[in-house]
Scaffold this motif. Structure first.
Motif, PDB file in Angstrom:
ATOM      1  N   SER A 165      82.743 -35.972  48.482  1.00 34.45           N
ATOM      2  CA  SER A 165      82.791 -37.226  48.578  1.00 34.45           C
ATOM      3  C   SER A 165      82.952 -38.026  47.072  1.00 34.45           C
ATOM      4  N   GLY A 166      81.963 -37.515  46.450  1.00 36.96           N
ATOM      5  CA  GLY A 166      81.801 -38.031  44.734  1.00 36.96           C
ATOM      6  C   GLY A 166      83.181 -37.777  44.133  1.00 36.96           C
ATOM      7  N   VAL A 167      83.847 -36.628  44.399  1.00 36.95           N
ATOM      8  CA  VAL A 167      84.947 -36.272  43.664  1.00 36.95           C
ATOM      9  C   VAL A 167      86.243 -37.346  43.838  1.00 36.95           C
ATOM     10  N   ILE A 168      86.217 -37.776  45.132  1.00 39.39           N
ATOM     11  CA  ILE A 168      87.203 -38.810  45.630  1.00 39.39           C
ATOM     12  C   ILE A 168      86.874 -39.963  45.162  1.00 39.39           C
ATOM     13  N   LEU A 169      85.584 -40.406  45.070  1.00 40.52           N
ATOM     14  CA  LEU A 169      85.269 -41.623  44.757  1.00 40.52           C
ATOM     15  C   LEU A 169      85.516 -41.856  43.187  1.00 40.52           C
ATOM     16  N   MET A 170      85.227 -40.838  42.401  1.00 37.28           N
ATOM     17  CA  MET A 170      85.465 -40.693  40.887  1.00 37.28           C
ATOM     18  C   MET A 170      86.713 -40.815  40.612  1.00 37.28           C
ATOM     19  N   LEU A 171      87.650 -40.243  41.434  1.00 37.15           N
ATOM     20  CA  LEU A 171      89.264 -40.469  41.351  1.00 37.15           C
ATOM     21  C   LEU A 171      89.629 -41.818  41.446  1.00 37.15           C
ATOM     22  N   LEU A 172      89.063 -42.413  42.300  1.00 40.79           N
ATOM     23  CA  LEU A 172      89.471 -43.923  42.716  1.00 40.79           C
ATOM     24  C   LEU A 172      88.809 -44.635  41.551  1.00 40.79           C
ATOM     25  N   VAL A 173      87.492 -44.294  40.995  1.00 41.91           N
ATOM     26  CA  VAL A 173      87.046 -45.272  39.792  1.00 41.91           C
ATOM     27  C   VAL A 173      87.887 -45.006  38.850  1.00 41.91           C
ATOM     28  N   SER A 174      88.461 -43.742  38.700  1.00 44.82           N
ATOM     29  CA  SER A 174      89.299 -43.710  37.364  1.00 44.82           C
ATOM     30  C   SER A 174      90.816 -44.424  37.372  1.00 44.82           C
ATOM     31  N   ALA A 175      91.134 -44.379  38.789  1.00 46.60           N
ATOM     32  CA  ALA A 175      92.278 -45.289  38.918  1.00 46.60           C
ATOM     33  C   ALA A 175      92.193 -46.707  38.476  1.00 46.60           C
ATOM     34  N   VAL A 176      90.934 -47.201  39.092  1.00 48.44           N
ATOM     35  CA  VAL A 176      90.929 -48.655  38.784  1.00 48.44           C
ATOM     36  C   VAL A 176      90.670 -49.009  37.365  1.00 48.44           C
ATOM     37  N   SER A 177      89.839 -48.186  36.744  1.00 50.55           N
ATOM     38  CA  SER A 177      89.543 -48.234  35.237  1.00 50.55           C
ATOM     39  C   SER A 177      91.006 -48.098  34.643  1.00 50.55           C
ATOM     40  N   ILE A 178      91.782 -47.187  34.792  1.00 53.78           N
ATOM     41  CA  ILE A 178      93.244 -47.212  34.338  1.00 53.78           C
ATOM     42  C   ILE A 178      93.828 -48.411  34.476  1.00 53.78           C
ATOM     43  N   SER A 179      93.995 -49.107  35.842  1.00 53.18           N
ATOM     44  CA  SER A 179      94.626 -50.254  36.073  1.00 53.18           C
ATOM     45  C   SER A 179      93.855 -51.423  35.393  1.00 53.18           C
ATOM     46  N   ARG A 180      92.680 -51.555  35.028  1.00 58.73           N
ATOM     47  CA  ARG A 180      92.082 -52.350  34.419  1.00 58.73           C
ATOM     48  C   ARG A 180      92.434 -52.559  32.742  1.00 58.73           C
ATOM     49  N   LEU A 181      92.491 -51.311  32.427  1.00 60.96           N
ATOM     50  CA  LEU A 181      92.983 -51.039  30.977  1.00 60.96           C
ATOM     51  C   LEU A 181      94.382 -51.726  30.869  1.00 60.96           C
ATOM     52  N   SER A 182      95.282 -51.353  31.602  1.00 57.62           N
ATOM     53  CA  SER A 182      96.556 -51.982  31.857  1.00 57.62           C
ATOM     54  C   SER A 182      96.707 -53.198  31.746  1.00 57.62           C
ATOM     55  N   ILE A 183      95.760 -53.865  32.696  1.00 60.26           N
ATOM     56  CA  ILE A 183      95.897 -55.401  32.578  1.00 60.26           C
ATOM     57  C   ILE A 183      95.542 -55.969  31.403  1.00 60.26           C
ATOM     58  N   TYR A 184      94.658 -55.424  30.458  1.00 61.40           N
ATOM     59  CA  TYR A 184      94.215 -55.769  28.961  1.00 61.40           C
ATOM     60  C   TYR A 184      95.419 -55.608  28.328  1.00 61.40           C
ATOM     61  N   SER A 185      95.972 -54.372  28.435  1.00 64.33           N
ATOM     62  CA  SER A 185      97.165 -54.287  27.442  1.00 64.33           C
ATOM     63  C   SER A 185      98.364 -55.267  27.657  1.00 64.33           C
ATOM     64  N   ASN A 186      98.664 -55.856  28.772  1.00 66.80           N
ATOM     65  CA  ASN A 186      99.767 -56.516  29.134  1.00 66.80           C
ATOM     66  C   ASN A 186      99.376 -57.927  28.864  1.00 66.80           C
ATOM     67  N   LYS A 187      98.170 -58.297  28.743  1.00 68.85           N
ATOM     68  CA  LYS A 187      97.908 -59.851  28.710  1.00 68.85           C
ATOM     69  C   LYS A 187      98.025 -60.332  27.221  1.00 68.85           C
ATOM     70  N   PRO A 188      98.149 -61.523  27.059  1.00 63.59           N
ATOM     71  CA  PRO A 188      98.569 -61.927  25.520  1.00 63.59           C
ATOM     72  C   PRO A 188      97.326 -61.764  24.711  1.00 63.59           C
ATOM     73  N   SER A 189      97.391 -61.362  23.612  1.00 65.51           N
ATOM     74  CA  SER A 189      96.496 -61.156  22.810  1.00 65.51           C
ATOM     75  C   SER A 189      95.536 -62.247  22.197  1.00 65.51           C
ATOM     76  N   THR A 190      96.172 -63.275  22.394  1.00 69.08           N
ATOM     77  CA  THR A 190      95.235 -64.732  21.729  1.00 69.08           C
ATOM     78  C   THR A 190      94.491 -64.960  22.637  1.00 69.08           C
ATOM     79  N   SER A 191      94.497 -64.718  24.146  1.00 69.47           N
ATOM     80  CA  SER A 191      93.656 -65.088  25.045  1.00 69.47           C
ATOM     81  C   SER A 191      92.441 -64.239  25.362  1.00 69.47           C
ATOM     82  N   THR A 192      91.299 -64.842  25.296  1.00 66.84           N
ATOM     83  CA  THR A 192      89.952 -64.072  25.613  1.00 66.84           C
ATOM     84  C   THR A 192      89.540 -64.073  27.074  1.00 66.84           C
TER      85      THR A 192
END
Length: 199
Positions: A165-192
């Motif tokens: 169960s922890g394996v499945i949850l950690m895979l989901l955590v990893s997927a959400v972490s990557i998606s949040r990183l993608s959001i940060y990478s795609n937003k304008p650099s001037t905005s905080t």
């Protein structure tokens, strides 16, 4: 009234923040339960090991997780992943409104992937040993253990269920972490931080 969708710097939306926090808490519970159950797994029995004439020779034997390196690795790995999630939960809660830099998000995403791989390796290693304990191996002449130490094996099964169960949850955590990183990478650099209102 307009609905507000808050976009934190590097943090994604409030929805993704809550989803990630919930997944981390569930992963923490699962891996910690796996580590504790396996770490406390022990059963002692007095068994007949031989017979001289009509006199049975008995011995007191103990089955414990320390006897198997795969189970020791299982306990250590799940404890490490639990500590990782506990640390990330603390950082996520207490630094929610602070400026998050890209390197921090990248580091968290990498650590999440590594921890998902770690708990997966530990669970898979333990399940192969557990299978031998359950069924033995006639070719190698390894006897079954679970027919004599049933409580020990039942606790081991529970720990394995929690770990997977922890394996499945950690895979989901990893997927959400990557998606949040993608959001940060795609937003304008001037905005905080930005608030986007939708009707």
């Amino acid at each position: 009234m307009p609905r507000e969708k808050i976009l934190f710097a590097g943090g994604g939306t409030t929805k993704s923040w809550k989803v990630l926090l919930a997944l981390r808490i569930l992963a923490l519970i699962a891996t910690l339960a796996a580590a504790i159950v396996m770490g406390l797994n022990k059963e002692t029995k007095t068994l007949v090991v031989a017979t001289i004439g009509t006199v049975p020779i008995k011995a007191t034997l103990t089955a414990k997780f320390q006897d198997t390196p795969a189970f020791v690795f299982f306990v250590i790995a799940n404890a490490m992943v639990s500590f990782h999630n506990l640390l990330m939960i603390g950082l996520q809660i207490f630094s929610r409104k602070l400026e998050c830099k890209g390197f921090r998000l990248l580091s968290v995403a990498i650590l999440d992937m590594l921890n998902a791989a770690l708990v997966s390796a530990a669970a898979n290693g333990a399940v192969f040993v557990a299978e031998i304990g359950q069924n033995g191996n006639k070719h190698a002449k390894w006897n079954k253990v679970c027919d004599r130490f049933s409580i020990y094996c039942d606790h081991g099964r529970g720990a394995l269920i929690a770990a997977f169960s922890g394996v499945i949850l950690m895979l989901l955590v990893s997927a959400v972490s990557i998606s949040r990183l993608s959001i940060y990478s795609n937003k304008p650099s001037t905005s905080t931080a930005a608030a986007v209102a939708s009707p």
